[in-house]
Design a protein around this motif. Structure first.
Motif, PDB file in Angstrom:
ATOM      1  N   GLU A 157      48.498  39.811  53.242  1.00  6.20           N
ATOM      2  CA  GLU A 157      47.774  39.405  52.144  1.00  6.20           C
ATOM      3  C   GLU A 157      49.190  38.209  51.118  1.00  6.20           C
ATOM      4  N   PRO A 158      48.734  37.209  51.036  1.00  3.24           N
ATOM      5  CA  PRO A 158      50.095  36.859  50.029  1.00  3.24           C
ATOM      6  C   PRO A 158      49.886  37.318  48.597  1.00  3.24           C
ATOM      7  N   LEU A 159      49.146  38.237  47.839  1.00  3.05           N
ATOM      8  CA  LEU A 159      49.255  38.145  46.557  1.00  3.05           C
ATOM      9  C   LEU A 159      50.476  39.265  46.756  1.00  3.05           C
ATOM     10  N   THR A 160      50.651  39.498  44.857  1.00  5.20           N
ATOM     11  CA  THR A 160      51.397  40.693  44.373  1.00  5.20           C
ATOM     12  C   THR A 160      50.912  42.043  44.272  1.00  5.20           C
ATOM     13  N   ASP A 161      51.024  43.409  44.316  1.00  4.16           N
ATOM     14  CA  ASP A 161      50.537  44.409  44.297  1.00  4.16           C
ATOM     15  C   ASP A 161      49.790  44.015  42.629  1.00  4.16           C
ATOM     16  N   ARG A 162      50.097  43.520  41.652  1.00  4.82           N
ATOM     17  CA  ARG A 162      49.954  43.142  40.418  1.00  4.82           C
ATOM     18  C   ARG A 162      48.246  41.798  40.302  1.00  4.82           C
ATOM     19  N   GLN A 163      48.773  40.971  41.157  1.00  4.28           N
ATOM     20  CA  GLN A 163      48.054  40.198  41.460  1.00  4.28           C
ATOM     21  C   GLN A 163      46.490  41.335  42.239  1.00  4.28           C
ATOM     22  N   ARG A 164      46.808  41.003  42.977  1.00  9.06           N
ATOM     23  CA  ARG A 164      45.831  41.968  43.408  1.00  9.06           C
ATOM     24  C   ARG A 164      44.891  42.874  43.064  1.00  9.06           C
ATOM     25  N   GLU A 165      45.333  43.396  42.505  1.00  7.38           N
ATOM     26  CA  GLU A 165      45.522  44.728  41.268  1.00  7.38           C
ATOM     27  C   GLU A 165      43.673  43.933  40.874  1.00  7.38           C
ATOM     28  N   ALA A 166      45.136  42.687  39.560  1.00  8.25           N
ATOM     29  CA  ALA A 166      43.638  42.172  38.309  1.00  8.25           C
ATOM     30  C   ALA A 166      42.535  41.428  39.243  1.00  8.25           C
ATOM     31  N   LEU A 167      42.899  40.819  40.189  1.00 11.61           N
ATOM     32  CA  LEU A 167      41.474  40.140  41.028  1.00 11.61           C
ATOM     33  C   LEU A 167      40.629  40.555  41.831  1.00 11.61           C
ATOM     34  N   GLU A 168      40.533  42.414  41.944  1.00 14.55           N
ATOM     35  CA  GLU A 168      39.705  43.559  42.571  1.00 14.55           C
ATOM     36  C   GLU A 168      38.765  43.907  40.889  1.00 14.55           C
ATOM     37  N   LEU A 169      39.907  43.808  40.030  1.00 14.39           N
ATOM     38  CA  LEU A 169      39.182  44.040  39.375  1.00 14.39           C
ATOM     39  C   LEU A 169      38.681  43.156  38.399  1.00 14.39           C
ATOM     40  N   ALA A 170      38.294  42.001  38.340  1.00  9.89           N
ATOM     41  CA  ALA A 170      37.692  40.878  37.756  1.00  9.89           C
ATOM     42  C   ALA A 170      36.912  40.909  38.681  1.00  9.89           C
ATOM     43  N   VAL A 171      37.000  41.145  40.237  1.00  8.78           N
ATOM     44  CA  VAL A 171      35.570  41.301  41.229  1.00  8.78           C
ATOM     45  C   VAL A 171      34.222  42.087  41.336  1.00  8.78           C
ATOM     46  N   SER A 172      34.545  42.953  40.889  1.00  9.89           N
ATOM     47  CA  SER A 172      34.405  44.315  40.499  1.00  9.89           C
ATOM     48  C   SER A 172      33.296  44.537  40.031  1.00  9.89           C
ATOM     49  N   ARG A 173      34.093  43.723  38.427  1.00 12.73           N
ATOM     50  CA  ARG A 173      33.220  43.817  37.002  1.00 12.73           C
ATOM     51  C   ARG A 173      32.665  42.620  36.473  1.00 12.73           C
ATOM     52  N   GLY A 174      32.663  41.881  38.077  1.00 14.38           N
ATOM     53  CA  GLY A 174      31.566  40.127  37.536  1.00 14.38           C
ATOM     54  C   GLY A 174      31.975  38.893  36.829  1.00 14.38           C
ATOM     55  N   TYR A 175      33.046  38.859  36.645  1.00 11.95           N
ATOM     56  CA  TYR A 175      34.285  37.949  35.704  1.00 11.95           C
ATOM     57  C   TYR A 175      33.876  36.842  36.739  1.00 11.95           C
ATOM     58  N   TYR A 176      33.920  36.876  38.399  1.00 19.22           N
ATOM     59  CA  TYR A 176      33.337  35.122  38.748  1.00 19.22           C
ATOM     60  C   TYR A 176      31.813  35.090  39.428  1.00 19.22           C
ATOM     61  N   GLU A 177      30.394  36.456  38.342  1.00 16.92           N
ATOM     62  CA  GLU A 177      29.619  36.050  38.689  1.00 16.92           C
ATOM     63  C   GLU A 177      28.891  35.101  37.673  1.00 16.92           C
ATOM     64  N   SER A 178      27.815  34.222  37.660  1.00 15.50           N
ATOM     65  CA  SER A 178      27.301  33.188  36.791  1.00 15.50           C
ATOM     66  C   SER A 178      26.232  33.646  35.936  1.00 15.50           C
ATOM     67  N   PRO A 179      25.803  34.019  34.673  1.00 11.26           N
ATOM     68  CA  PRO A 179      26.873  34.502  33.544  1.00 11.26           C
ATOM     69  C   PRO A 179      28.108  35.185  34.602  1.00 11.26           C
ATOM     70  N   ARG A 180      28.683  35.487  33.411  1.00 17.53           N
ATOM     71  CA  ARG A 180      30.034  36.439  33.367  1.00 17.53           C
ATOM     72  C   ARG A 180      29.729  37.841  33.308  1.00 17.53           C
ATOM     73  N   GLN A 181      29.596  38.952  33.791  1.00 18.76           N
ATOM     74  CA  GLN A 181      29.382  40.276  33.701  1.00 18.76           C
ATOM     75  C   GLN A 181      30.550  41.291  32.014  1.00 18.76           C
ATOM     76  N   VAL A 182      31.411  40.109  32.590  1.00 15.46           N
ATOM     77  CA  VAL A 182      32.917  40.396  31.407  1.00 15.46           C
ATOM     78  C   VAL A 182      33.679  39.219  30.666  1.00 15.46           C
ATOM     79  N   THR A 183      34.600  39.821  30.130  1.00 17.51           N
ATOM     80  CA  THR A 183      35.528  39.358  29.197  1.00 17.51           C
ATOM     81  C   THR A 183      36.992  39.213  30.028  1.00 17.51           C
ATOM     82  N   ALA A 184      37.527  38.291  29.784  1.00 16.75           N
ATOM     83  CA  ALA A 184      39.296  38.175  30.120  1.00 16.75           C
ATOM     84  C   ALA A 184      39.588  39.388  29.187  1.00 16.75           C
ATOM     85  N   ALA A 185      39.283  39.307  27.576  1.00 21.10           N
ATOM     86  CA  ALA A 185      39.626  40.665  27.284  1.00 21.10           C
ATOM     87  C   ALA A 185      39.184  41.887  27.671  1.00 21.10           C
TER      88      ALA A 185
END
Length: 225
Positions: A157-185
């Motif tokens: 994996e070319p990611l740092t641990d922190r980047q991976r943690e943030a991306l996994e959370l974003a995917v699991s919470r629906g940040y990349y869904e359309s419409p988004r299920q969670v905000t960046a805040a």
């Protein structure tokens, strides 16, 4: 026979760790981790522009001798920083120790440095490793490969641990869904970081994944002033 390594260095005395430890950015990327001049240690550092870190903020840090802005690139403000090295670790950064190593970008967090380096042979790598540990700098080897033969201690994996943690959370919470299920805040609150820091983590992670999957090098455009 070249040796490619990925590792983490940890010590409160490491240069630039005071930036993410005391200022808003979660991480700082040094495109030139150690550009060493005869009388100074000079770094070219990229900081998320949304974090709002100013030259004055950086200059106020005890380790920073001088700072100048070189412009912006891909949402990052690029600074030239001249920093002091703690006497306890300065010998580990003797320029001669880097003659046999090709440096790539260094990710600096409050905990330390995350690096990838290519050494001309195993002896040069071993000397590098031993020297840092002898000066009180914790060395955690993540992966090592020789002539295409990989001995990873983690995934490819070319990611740092922190980047991976943030991306996994974003995917699991629906940040990349359309419409988004969670905000960046909301994601930032869950991770306990600021929204600009979250945006930086996601953007850097996305860039690394795209670069790796498309097998292309990142665009290094001329800096704009």
């Amino acid at each position: 026979m070249t040796i490619t390594t990925e590792f983490r260095l940890r010590s409160p005395a490491l240069p630039l760790v005071s930036i993410p430890a005391t200022l808003p950015p979660d991480e700082v990327v040094c495109s030139h981790a150690l550009c060493i001049e005869p009388e100074a240690r000079v770094f070219i550092a990229e900081i998320d522009a949304a974090a709002g870190v100013s030259e004055a903020d950086l200059a106020a840090l005890d380790e920073i001798q001088s700072v100048s802005s070189l412009g912006e690139r891909n949402g990052e403000t690029v600074y030239k920083l001249t920093a002091d090295l703690d006497d306890s670790i300065a010998p580990a950064f003797d320029p001669e120790r880097f003659d046999g190593a090709k440096m790539e970008s260094t990710v600096v967090t409050a905990e330390g440095w995350h690096e990838t380096k290519v050494f001309k042979d195993y002896d040069v790598f071993q000397d590098f490793h031993t020297t840092f540990e002898n000066h009180g700098i914790s060395f955690e080897l993540i992966s090592i490969s020789s002539d295409g033969s990989s001995f990873d201690r983690s995934s490819d994996e070319p990611l740092t641990d922190r980047q991976r943690e943030a991306l996994e959370l974003a995917v699991s919470r629906g940040y990349y869904e359309s419409p988004r299920q969670v905000t960046a805040a909301e994601l930032a609150d869950e991770l306990g970081i600021s929204q600009p820091s979250l945006s930086s983590l996601l953007r850097r992670g996305e860039r690394r994944l795209l670069t790796a999957s498309l097998d292309v090098e990142e665009d290094l455009n001329t800096l704009s002033r």
